[in-house]
Design a protein around this motif. Structure first.
Motif, PDB file in Angstrom:
ATOM      1  N   PRO A 189       0.415  42.720  -8.164  1.00 28.19           N
ATOM      2  CA  PRO A 189      -0.948  43.046  -7.720  1.00 28.19           C
ATOM      3  C   PRO A 189      -1.966  43.102  -8.866  1.00 28.19           C
ATOM      4  O   PRO A 189      -3.144  42.843  -8.661  1.00 28.19           O
ATOM      5  CB  PRO A 189      -0.788  44.415  -7.058  1.00 28.19           C
ATOM      6  N   THR A 190      -1.505  43.403 -10.073  1.00 24.98           N
ATOM      7  CA  THR A 190      -2.396  43.462 -11.237  1.00 24.98           C
ATOM      8  C   THR A 190      -2.789  42.080 -11.742  1.00 24.98           C
ATOM      9  O   THR A 190      -3.653  41.956 -12.601  1.00 24.98           O
ATOM     10  CB  THR A 190      -1.703  44.205 -12.392  1.00 24.98           C
ATOM     11  N   GLY A 191      -2.100  41.042 -11.248  1.00 31.41           N
ATOM     12  CA  GLY A 191      -2.337  39.689 -11.738  1.00 31.41           C
ATOM     13  C   GLY A 191      -1.321  39.264 -12.784  1.00 31.41           C
ATOM     14  O   GLY A 191      -1.239  38.092 -13.137  1.00 31.41           O
ATOM     15  N   ALA A 192      -0.555  40.224 -13.286  1.00 30.18           N
ATOM     16  CA  ALA A 192       0.502  39.897 -14.247  1.00 30.18           C
ATOM     17  C   ALA A 192       1.644  39.193 -13.518  1.00 30.18           C
ATOM     18  O   ALA A 192       1.722  39.200 -12.287  1.00 30.18           O
ATOM     19  CB  ALA A 192       0.999  41.171 -14.929  1.00 30.18           C
ATOM     20  N   THR A 193       2.538  38.614 -14.290  1.00 28.24           N
ATOM     21  CA  THR A 193       3.705  37.921 -13.734  1.00 28.24           C
ATOM     22  C   THR A 193       4.959  38.730 -14.005  1.00 28.24           C
ATOM     23  O   THR A 193       5.190  39.164 -15.134  1.00 28.24           O
ATOM     24  CB  THR A 193       3.853  36.521 -14.363  1.00 28.24           C
ATOM     25  N   GLU A 194       5.768  38.890 -12.974  1.00 28.45           N
ATOM     26  CA  GLU A 194       7.087  39.497 -13.142  1.00 28.45           C
ATOM     27  C   GLU A 194       8.104  38.361 -13.244  1.00 28.45           C
ATOM     28  O   GLU A 194       8.164  37.494 -12.386  1.00 28.45           O
ATOM     29  CB  GLU A 194       7.434  40.380 -11.957  1.00 28.45           C
ATOM     30  N   MET A 195       8.884  38.399 -14.312  1.00 27.78           N
ATOM     31  CA  MET A 195       9.962  37.432 -14.506  1.00 27.78           C
ATOM     32  C   MET A 195      11.280  38.195 -14.417  1.00 27.78           C
ATOM     33  O   MET A 195      11.549  39.073 -15.228  1.00 27.78           O
ATOM     34  CB  MET A 195       9.838  36.747 -15.874  1.00 27.78           C
ATOM     35  N   LYS A 196      12.069  37.874 -13.396  1.00 30.50           N
ATOM     36  CA  LYS A 196      13.371  38.528 -13.224  1.00 30.50           C
ATOM     37  C   LYS A 196      14.459  37.505 -13.510  1.00 30.50           C
ATOM     38  O   LYS A 196      14.489  36.431 -12.919  1.00 30.50           O
ATOM     39  CB  LYS A 196      13.537  39.059 -11.805  1.00 30.50           C
ATOM     40  N   ASP A 197      15.326  37.853 -14.450  1.00 27.91           N
ATOM     41  CA  ASP A 197      16.448  36.997 -14.815  1.00 27.91           C
ATOM     42  C   ASP A 197      17.720  37.617 -14.255  1.00 27.91           C
ATOM     43  O   ASP A 197      17.987  38.799 -14.477  1.00 27.91           O
ATOM     44  CB  ASP A 197      16.568  36.880 -16.332  1.00 27.91           C
ATOM     45  N   ILE A 198      18.503  36.812 -13.551  1.00 22.41           N
ATOM     46  CA  ILE A 198      19.764  37.263 -12.962  1.00 22.41           C
ATOM     47  C   ILE A 198      20.866  36.359 -13.505  1.00 22.41           C
ATOM     48  O   ILE A 198      20.850  35.147 -13.275  1.00 22.41           O
ATOM     49  CB  ILE A 198      19.724  37.189 -11.420  1.00 22.41           C
ATOM     50  N   TYR A 199      21.796  36.956 -14.231  1.00 24.76           N
ATOM     51  CA  TYR A 199      22.869  36.196 -14.870  1.00 24.76           C
ATOM     52  C   TYR A 199      24.216  36.533 -14.257  1.00 24.76           C
ATOM     53  O   TYR A 199      24.490  37.693 -13.937  1.00 24.76           O
ATOM     54  CB  TYR A 199      22.934  36.519 -16.370  1.00 24.76           C
ATOM     55  N   ALA A 200      25.066  35.516 -14.138  1.00 25.74           N
ATOM     56  CA  ALA A 200      26.467  35.675 -13.753  1.00 25.74           C
ATOM     57  C   ALA A 200      27.279  34.857 -14.753  1.00 25.74           C
ATOM     58  O   ALA A 200      27.088  33.636 -14.862  1.00 25.74           O
ATOM     59  CB  ALA A 200      26.700  35.184 -12.336  1.00 25.74           C
ATOM     60  N   ILE A 201      28.149  35.527 -15.490  1.00 25.69           N
ATOM     61  CA  ILE A 201      28.899  34.873 -16.570  1.00 25.69           C
ATOM     62  C   ILE A 201      30.362  35.292 -16.480  1.00 25.69           C
ATOM     63  O   ILE A 201      30.670  36.477 -16.381  1.00 25.69           O
ATOM     64  CB  ILE A 201      28.349  35.286 -17.956  1.00 25.69           C
ATOM     65  N   ALA A 202      31.247  34.309 -16.552  1.00 28.47           N
ATOM     66  CA  ALA A 202      32.685  34.574 -16.589  1.00 28.47           C
ATOM     67  C   ALA A 202      33.215  34.121 -17.940  1.00 28.47           C
ATOM     68  O   ALA A 202      33.054  32.950 -18.324  1.00 28.47           O
ATOM     69  CB  ALA A 202      33.398  33.847 -15.459  1.00 28.47           C
ATOM     70  N   ALA A 203      33.815  35.042 -18.654  1.00 32.46           N
ATOM     71  CA  ALA A 203      34.360  34.741 -19.975  1.00 32.46           C
ATOM     72  C   ALA A 203      35.566  33.816 -19.851  1.00 32.46           C
ATOM     73  O   ALA A 203      36.219  33.760 -18.815  1.00 32.46           O
ATOM     74  CB  ALA A 203      34.767  36.036 -20.676  1.00 32.46           C
ATOM     75  N   PRO A 204      35.854  33.095 -20.941  1.00 39.75           N
ATOM     76  CA  PRO A 204      37.047  32.247 -20.924  1.00 39.75           C
ATOM     77  C   PRO A 204      38.311  33.114 -20.966  1.00 39.75           C
ATOM     78  O   PRO A 204      38.215  34.336 -21.095  1.00 39.75           O
ATOM     79  CB  PRO A 204      36.902  31.418 -22.198  1.00 39.75           C
ATOM     80  N   LEU A 205      39.430  32.497 -20.891  1.00 37.61           N
ATOM     81  CA  LEU A 205      40.727  33.171 -20.975  1.00 37.61           C
ATOM     82  C   LEU A 205      40.900  34.200 -19.857  1.00 37.61           C
ATOM     83  O   LEU A 205      40.442  35.341 -19.966  1.00 37.61           O
ATOM     84  CB  LEU A 205      40.922  33.850 -22.342  1.00 37.61           C
TER      85      LEU A 205
END
Length: 171
Positions: A103-119
């Motif tokens: 509403p303020t005119g700013a931008t919300e950037m939401k990052d959603i990560y899903a990571i599976a380690a090796p081994l």
């Protein structure tokens, strides 16, 4: 598998934030500490990533050089960008970058990560002990760089060609 979210509020237009988030050049600035490079091995090495485009990154993490090839698997400008690892050290990695105007005119950037380690056996231990913390720190650093560039007079350096193309299309 680890999952985490990071939300960053940026005082800049949504289109600028979206484009900076998909800029190879901005990504390299954000990861200068790891000596990151974009390699010319069938993908792009500068500019903005588009749907289906790949980038192969080389960076030093945990004292070792790693190559990781990612592909833009979803692109809905200026609201959603999804990047998926197609080759690299992890069993899997996917990042969704979601943008909305506040509403303020700013931008919300939401990052959603899903990571599976090796081994399969050691991976869950590594995820628990350090991977989540390490990856979240990288995302925080990346977002701080995007925010700094978007809110400063620096942004045209990264997006001038993009803005010129947009104007040409609209005319």
């Amino acid at each position: 598998m680890i999952r985490f979210e990071k939300t960053t509020v940026i005082d800049a237009p949504i289109e600028r934030c979206f484009d900076l988030a998909r800029s190879v050049d901005v990504h390299l600035v954000a990861n200068v500490h790891s000596g990151e490079q974009a390699l010319a091995v069938g993908g792009i090495t500068s500019g903005l990533t588009g749907l289906g485009q790949q980038v192969t990154w080389r960076a030093k993490h945990f004292g070792f050089w790693h190559d990781l090839t990612s592909e833009v698997t979803l692109l809905e400008p200026p609201f959603h960008l999804q990047v998926t690892m197609i080759k690299g050290i992890f069993r899997s990695m996917q990042a969704d970058h979601i943008f909305r105007v506040l509403p303020t005119g700013a931008t919300e950037m939401k990052d959603i990560y899903a990571i599976a380690a090796p081994l399969p056996i050691l991976g869950p231990t590594a995820e628990f002990l350090f991977l989540r913390r390490y990856m979240l720190a990288l995302v925080r650093e990346r977002n701080a760089v995007i925010k700094r560039i978007a809110e400063s007079a620096e942004w045209p350096h990264y997006l001038t060609a993009v803005e010129t193309k947009r104007k040409d299309v609209l005319q």
